[in-house]
Design a protein around this motif. Sequence first.
Motif, mmCIF file in Angstrom:
data_model
loop_
_atom_site.group_PDB
_atom_site.id
_atom_site.type_symbol
_atom_site.label_atom_id
_atom_site.label_comp_id
_atom_site.label_asym_id
_atom_site.label_seq_id
_atom_site.Cartn_x
_atom_site.Cartn_y
_atom_site.Cartn_z
ATOM 1 N N UNK A 110 19.764 -3.775 -3.713
ATOM 2 C CA UNK A 110 19.896 -4.571 -4.658
ATOM 3 C C UNK A 110 18.609 -4.925 -5.390
ATOM 4 N N UNK A 111 18.813 -5.309 -6.706
ATOM 5 C CA UNK A 111 17.339 -5.468 -7.154
ATOM 6 C C UNK A 111 16.482 -6.711 -6.596
ATOM 7 N N UNK A 112 17.199 -7.522 -6.016
ATOM 8 C CA UNK A 112 16.595 -8.678 -5.348
ATOM 9 C C UNK A 112 15.958 -8.222 -4.070
ATOM 10 N N UNK A 113 16.105 -6.922 -3.601
ATOM 11 C CA UNK A 113 15.519 -6.717 -2.462
ATOM 12 C C UNK A 113 14.159 -5.790 -2.796
ATOM 13 N N UNK A 114 13.809 -5.659 -3.814
ATOM 14 C CA UNK A 114 12.774 -4.928 -4.333
ATOM 15 C C UNK A 114 11.819 -5.612 -5.160
ATOM 16 N N UNK A 115 10.304 -5.628 -4.984
ATOM 17 C CA UNK A 115 9.401 -6.236 -5.901
ATOM 18 C C UNK A 115 8.403 -5.268 -6.076
ATOM 19 N N UNK A 150 2.103 -1.561 -5.453
ATOM 20 C CA UNK A 150 2.956 -1.678 -4.510
ATOM 21 C C UNK A 150 4.223 -2.018 -4.776
ATOM 22 N N UNK A 151 5.275 -1.551 -3.943
ATOM 23 C CA UNK A 151 6.525 -1.554 -3.915
ATOM 24 C C UNK A 151 6.886 -2.277 -2.378
ATOM 25 N N UNK A 152 7.412 -3.499 -2.422
ATOM 26 C CA UNK A 152 7.794 -4.183 -1.369
ATOM 27 C C UNK A 152 9.384 -4.263 -1.168
ATOM 28 N N UNK A 153 9.853 -3.757 -0.114
ATOM 29 C CA UNK A 153 11.380 -3.781 0.251
ATOM 30 C C UNK A 153 11.577 -4.970 1.372
ATOM 31 N N UNK A 154 12.726 -5.672 0.978
ATOM 32 C CA UNK A 154 12.982 -6.594 2.084
ATOM 33 C C UNK A 154 14.605 -6.547 2.430
ATOM 34 N N UNK A 155 15.013 -7.184 3.617
ATOM 35 C CA UNK A 155 16.383 -7.079 3.751
ATOM 36 C C UNK A 155 16.932 -5.724 4.186
ATOM 37 N N UNK A 191 11.536 2.228 7.455
ATOM 38 C CA UNK A 191 11.503 0.620 7.779
ATOM 39 C C UNK A 191 11.238 0.806 9.591
ATOM 40 N N UNK A 192 10.443 -0.248 10.032
ATOM 41 C CA UNK A 192 10.284 -0.336 11.355
ATOM 42 C C UNK A 192 10.755 -1.624 11.585
ATOM 43 N N UNK A 193 11.298 -2.378 10.647
ATOM 44 C CA UNK A 193 11.756 -3.518 10.782
ATOM 45 C C UNK A 193 12.455 -4.096 9.613
ATOM 46 N N UNK A 194 12.758 -5.407 9.097
ATOM 47 C CA UNK A 194 13.503 -5.692 7.831
ATOM 48 C C UNK A 194 12.589 -5.388 6.607
ATOM 49 N N UNK A 195 11.429 -5.292 6.503
ATOM 50 C CA UNK A 195 10.629 -5.136 5.483
ATOM 51 C C UNK A 195 9.551 -3.746 5.487
ATOM 52 N N UNK A 196 9.547 -3.355 4.396
ATOM 53 C CA UNK A 196 8.269 -2.135 4.325
ATOM 54 C C UNK A 196 7.678 -2.353 2.983
ATOM 55 N N UNK A 197 6.274 -2.167 2.983
ATOM 56 C CA UNK A 197 5.553 -1.918 1.659
ATOM 57 C C UNK A 197 4.979 -0.629 1.406
ATOM 58 N N UNK A 198 5.288 -0.073 0.376
ATOM 59 C CA UNK A 198 4.948 1.117 -0.119
ATOM 60 C C UNK A 198 3.574 1.075 -1.112
ATOM 61 N N UNK A 238 17.389 1.434 -10.632
ATOM 62 C CA UNK A 238 16.269 1.457 -11.546
ATOM 63 C C UNK A 238 15.600 -0.135 -11.388
ATOM 64 N N UNK A 239 14.303 -0.229 -11.109
ATOM 65 C CA UNK A 239 13.670 -1.420 -11.038
ATOM 66 C C UNK A 239 12.483 -1.498 -11.987
ATOM 67 N N UNK A 240 12.489 -2.690 -12.594
ATOM 68 C CA UNK A 240 11.423 -2.596 -13.741
ATOM 69 C C UNK A 240 10.394 -3.251 -13.211
ATOM 70 N N UNK A 241 9.130 -2.805 -13.785
ATOM 71 C CA UNK A 241 8.006 -3.546 -13.595
ATOM 72 C C UNK A 241 7.175 -3.868 -14.738
ATOM 73 N N UNK A 242 5.994 -4.907 -14.812
ATOM 74 C CA UNK A 242 5.425 -5.418 -15.909
ATOM 75 C C UNK A 242 4.176 -4.287 -15.759
ATOM 76 N N UNK A 243 3.568 -4.511 -16.973
ATOM 77 C CA UNK A 243 2.011 -4.105 -17.290
ATOM 78 C C UNK A 243 1.252 -4.559 -16.356
ATOM 79 N N UNK A 244 -0.026 -3.908 -16.453
ATOM 80 C CA UNK A 244 -1.027 -4.329 -15.617
ATOM 81 C C UNK A 244 -1.669 -5.661 -16.445
#
Length: 427
Positions: free
Chosen positions: A341-346, A356-361, A385-392, A420-426
């Motif tokens: 879900x889009x809410x799982x990814x930042x 960075x891409x952070x995954x949760x849940x 994932x080694x747990x509920x969250x991972x950061x790439x 698809x997950x959108x990200x903003x400009x720098x």
Amino acid sequence: MIVFGAIIFMLSVAGKTDVQAAAMNQAKTIKVNSLYKGTLANKKGISYKVTLPEAGNVTLSIKRNAKTSFAGQIQNSKGYIYTFVYTKRQDDTSVFDEVQVGLPKGTYYVSINNSGGQVSKADYQFTTKYIKSDYYEKESNDKIATANAINLNATYKGVISHSDDRDIFKFVVPQNGNVTLAMKQKRDTIWRGHIENTKGEPFGELYSNENGSLTTYMKKGTYYFLMENYDDSVDVPYEFTISDRNAPLTASQIKVTNNTGKADVVKVSNLKKGDIITVYNAQSKGKVLGKTTAKGTSVSLTVNQLGKKTGKVYVTVTKSPLRESDRVAQTFKGETSPSVKTSQVKVTNHKGKADTVVFSSLDKGDVVKVYNAQSKGKVLMKGTAKGKQITLSIKQLGKKAGKVYITTTKSGQLESVRVAISYKNEK
């Protein structure tokens, strides 16, 4: 086999001195499946010693010589001749004449004799080919007392080595029921096979030119199968199977579709009308997942749920009047993993440092991937994932706003659809 006749007598007498002396004292040790060469004087012979590490099929193969002929034989240390072959004198000397025989493990002696007598010296070449097999006759087996013990529902091979030879096999029927004898057919060659009990009472006779198989009802007990020459079957390899159950399906006949969100399907093809198909969840015992009777050449069984992960089903076929076949395993793929879900990814597009891409849940073991395109494209990042969250992290997504495409793959399942997950400009 028992060796009869003037031809065998001539072979034994002609090669006796060379074979006995050389075989016991002077025979050169050779390896199976290797080519050996030599030269023989007129009317002379030579012997070699060869050891079979396990029971199997042996082929004595001797190259032709246009000026003379060779006689080859295989025997044991006591002079018992298992088989023999004569080469033909023809212009085509690239050809090898050969003969097959099934033998138990042990040491044997191969003799080559210059029997043509047309030249003072003759060059010869030969190989002793060997294929390890527990499913080939083991000579000598021409008496009830020396019958080869065989298993039901397996294919065995052998050779009738001369017109008076016969091969005898011993088998046990574990329970009352129908038993089928099947013999491989060959054009212009006829084998005679028949089954008898320990009292010598017949339980079916089969000529290979008339029918490929016969089925008869037999009570639990010990029986013997006798294979004999009937017409032009000498030195022609035969095959037979004695079965109390149906031959198993092949994995290629079975196709399993593990659907997501609906019933799964097991399809079995290349059947005959009336075949009964049963699908199990285990190699033995277990649970019946589905059962049906073919009305044509294929069947499709629906199963409510095979499981979300990769696994196996086990399928049998039953054709009257024989018992159910052995189970054949077929692997199926896992279901498609649920999409993130889009809410799982930042996604954070940093300035001056790695993005960075952070995954949760997540669940432990989930594999996440970050692509640069909706299809195909390039994997930008990947992690487990080694747990509920991972950061790439990645050095640079780009200075401008954009999109990445995310998948997850749960253990034993297929990769999810890309999201698809959108990200903003720098900034």
